[in-house]
Design a protein around this motif. Structure first.
Motif, short mmCIF file in Angstrom:
data_model
loop_
_atom_site.label_atom_id
_atom_site.label_comp_id
_atom_site.label_asym_id
_atom_site.label_seq_id
_atom_site.Cartn_x
_atom_site.Cartn_y
_atom_site.Cartn_z
N SER A 106 4.97 5.53 11.70
CA SER A 106 6.00 5.21 10.69
C SER A 106 7.34 5.78 11.15
N GLN A 107 7.27 7.00 11.69
CA GLN A 107 8.49 7.66 12.13
C GLN A 107 9.16 6.88 13.28
N ILE A 108 8.36 6.52 14.29
CA ILE A 108 9.01 5.89 15.45
C ILE A 108 9.34 4.41 15.22
N THR A 109 8.80 3.82 14.15
CA THR A 109 9.15 2.41 13.87
C THR A 109 10.11 2.29 12.68
N PHE A 113 5.90 0.39 10.29
CA PHE A 113 4.47 0.65 10.16
C PHE A 113 4.30 1.67 9.05
N ASP A 114 3.55 1.32 8.04
CA ASP A 114 3.39 2.24 6.91
C ASP A 114 2.07 1.93 6.22
N ILE A 115 1.11 2.85 6.34
CA ILE A 115 -0.22 2.57 5.78
C ILE A 115 -0.19 2.53 4.24
N THR A 116 0.89 3.03 3.63
CA THR A 116 1.00 2.93 2.17
C THR A 116 1.49 1.54 1.74
N TYR A 117 1.73 0.65 2.71
CA TYR A 117 2.06 -0.76 2.40
C TYR A 117 0.99 -1.31 1.44
N ALA A 118 -0.23 -0.71 1.54
CA ALA A 118 -1.38 -1.20 0.77
C ALA A 118 -1.14 -1.11 -0.74
N VAL A 144 5.18 2.42 -2.24
CA VAL A 144 5.10 2.27 -0.78
C VAL A 144 6.10 3.21 -0.14
N ASN A 145 5.62 4.26 0.46
CA ASN A 145 6.49 5.18 1.20
C ASN A 145 5.63 6.27 1.85
N TRP A 146 5.54 6.19 3.17
CA TRP A 146 4.67 7.12 3.89
C TRP A 146 5.11 8.57 3.69
N ARG A 147 6.37 8.78 3.32
CA ARG A 147 6.84 10.17 3.12
C ARG A 147 6.19 10.80 1.89
N ASN A 148 5.59 9.97 1.05
CA ASN A 148 4.89 10.52 -0.13
C ASN A 148 3.43 10.87 0.14
N LEU A 149 3.06 10.86 1.41
CA LEU A 149 1.73 11.36 1.80
C LEU A 149 1.89 12.84 2.10
N GLN A 150 1.13 13.65 1.40
CA GLN A 150 1.27 15.09 1.63
C GLN A 150 -0.01 15.63 2.29
N MET A 165 -0.22 4.77 -5.51
CA MET A 165 -0.26 4.69 -4.04
C MET A 165 -1.66 4.34 -3.54
N ARG A 166 -1.69 3.56 -2.46
CA ARG A 166 -2.94 3.26 -1.76
C ARG A 166 -2.64 3.27 -0.28
N ILE A 167 -3.66 3.56 0.51
CA ILE A 167 -3.50 3.44 1.96
C ILE A 167 -4.57 2.50 2.52
N ASP A 168 -4.25 1.96 3.69
CA ASP A 168 -5.16 1.01 4.34
C ASP A 168 -4.92 1.16 5.85
N LEU A 169 -5.99 1.44 6.58
CA LEU A 169 -5.85 1.68 8.02
C LEU A 169 -6.10 0.41 8.84
N GLY A 170 -6.04 -0.75 8.18
CA GLY A 170 -6.27 -2.02 8.88
C GLY A 170 -5.32 -2.25 10.04
N GLY A 171 -4.17 -1.58 10.03
CA GLY A 171 -3.18 -1.76 11.09
C GLY A 171 -3.33 -0.79 12.25
N ILE A 172 -4.31 0.11 12.20
CA ILE A 172 -4.47 1.06 13.31
C ILE A 172 -5.95 1.38 13.60
N GLY A 173 -6.81 1.12 12.62
CA GLY A 173 -8.23 1.51 12.75
C GLY A 173 -8.96 0.80 13.88
#
Ligand code: ADP
Ligand code: MG
Length: 341
Positions: A106-109, A113-118, A144-150, A165-173
């Motif tokens: 998420s940081q470098i893009t 890329f944000d798994i909280t897109y889910a 939707v905001n990866w910065r809200n993952l603690q 919030m929800r996460i989904d690893l479909g984009g990296i798993g």
């Protein structure tokens, strides 16, 4: 499938001339795991060992799927989605690390890329042609905001700092699973192999002295090839808007979502990333859809380990610096003395 692997015919012809004593050969298997096509091919002198190695890779993929699938209500990931907005949820170390690693992408893009897109992505159902209304998107988007993952490193807990919030690893798993498969094969002494999960592939070694040729398909015609990339000891992921989608009133609704808008991200038709590992290539293959090919190339060209090929909506094919042939010399400029022709 975004890519197709092709072994050079010449290589195969040479093999038949090898001494018979070695008896080495390719062993391959196709399966369906993680909602996608898995393909494993290994080069081994011992058939039983080769087949057992493939079994081990497939078992590893099933294990990862059981841990990380958001489709399986009993998976650890589903447990996080159910509880992490209420309290910190202690997570298996491996899953914790991958969720944390996702925030690196998420940081470098720049958040493409944000798994909280889910949090909004779950409102789409492509096979059933279901998409959210604008009102539904507006209501879901603030989550939707990866910065809200603690993260709590010491206790390996994850907490969602926003309701809904929800996460989904479909984009990296799948990239991660491919890398785990390759590591497993290396540990068993395999030196040449291919592991593919959907659009994510990694090649171990080469095709007996030559690179594999990996084809990038045309977005509208899977029989047409845009280009072929020679690859050895490398990973490659292709994301495309033709993988999981439906069309309605001339608009394509597909599975790569712009985390800023909640709509399908359509700035390219397909994006192929090449890098040492499939986790890297998977993590980066969504970027150009969201940021556009020019911005994505800027990011890729700053990172020496990465290369990319993008197919733009107008059909242009864009290459990162590492894949571009050297620019022709301007007229009137001679090659330096002694330079190779
Ligand atoms: P594949 O599933 O074939 O490997 P991709 O690598 O292109 O396909 O990943 C697409 C998947 O990534 C989607 O199905 C979804 O699970 C997830 N995804 C969609 N948009 C994003 C995003 N902006 N950031 C992170 N993951 C995403
Ligand atoms: Mg992928």
């Amino acid at each position: 499938m975004g890519v197709r692997l092709a072994a050079a015919v010449a290589v195969l012809t040479c093999l038949s001339a090898l001494p018979r004593a070695a008896q080495a050969q390719w062993h391959e298997r196709t399966d369906a795991i993680m909602g996608t096509r898995i393909f494993v091919e290994v080069w081994d002198t011992d058939t039983a060992h080769g087949e057992a190695s493939i079994d081990a890779v497939l078992a590893e993929m099933r294990r990862i799927d059981n841990l990380m699938s958001h489709y399986k209500p009993e998976s650890e990931l589903s447990r996080i989605n159910a509880r992490a907005a209420l309290e910190p949820v202690q997570v298996d170390r491996e899953l914790f690390d991958l969720i944390k690693l996702s925030t690196h992408y998420s940081q470098i893009t720049q958040g493409a890329f944000d798994i909280t897109y889910a949090s909004v992505g779950y409102l789409y159902n492509y096979p059933n042609h279901v998409k959210p209304t604008e009102a539904q998107i507006k209501a879901a988007l603030p989550a939707v905001n990866w910065r809200n993952l603690q993260f709590d490193e010491a206790r390996h807990t994850v907490r969602f700092e926003h309701a809904g919030m929800r996460i989904d690893l479909g984009g990296i798993g799948k990239g991660y699973a491919v890398d785990r498969g390759i590591e497993l094969l290396k540990g068993r002494g395999i030196q040449h192999a291919v592991v593919t999960a959907g659009g994510d592939s990694r090649i171990l070694g080469d095709h007996l002295g030559r690179p594999w040729l990996v084809a990038i398909r045309h977005p509208d015609d899977e029989k047409k090839i845009v280009t072929r990339i020679p690859l050895s000891d490398a990973a490659m992921s292709t994301s495309g808007d033709y993988e999981r989608f439906f069309d309605e009133n001339g608009v394509r609704y597909h599975h790569i979502i712009d985390p800023h808008t909640g709509h399908s991200a359509s700035r390219v038709r397909s994006a192929t990333i090449i890098a040492p590992t499939a986790t890297q290539t998977d993590g980066m293959s969504k970027t150009a859809f969201v940021l556009g090919p020019e911005k994505a190339l800027e990011i890729i060209n700053r990172m020496p380990e990465y290369d990319a090929v993008f197919v733009a909506p107008d059909g242009r094919v864009l290459y990162s610096n590492g894949l571009r042939p050297p620019a022709p010399r301007p007229a009137g400029v001679d090659a330096p003395q002694g330079a190779p022709k």
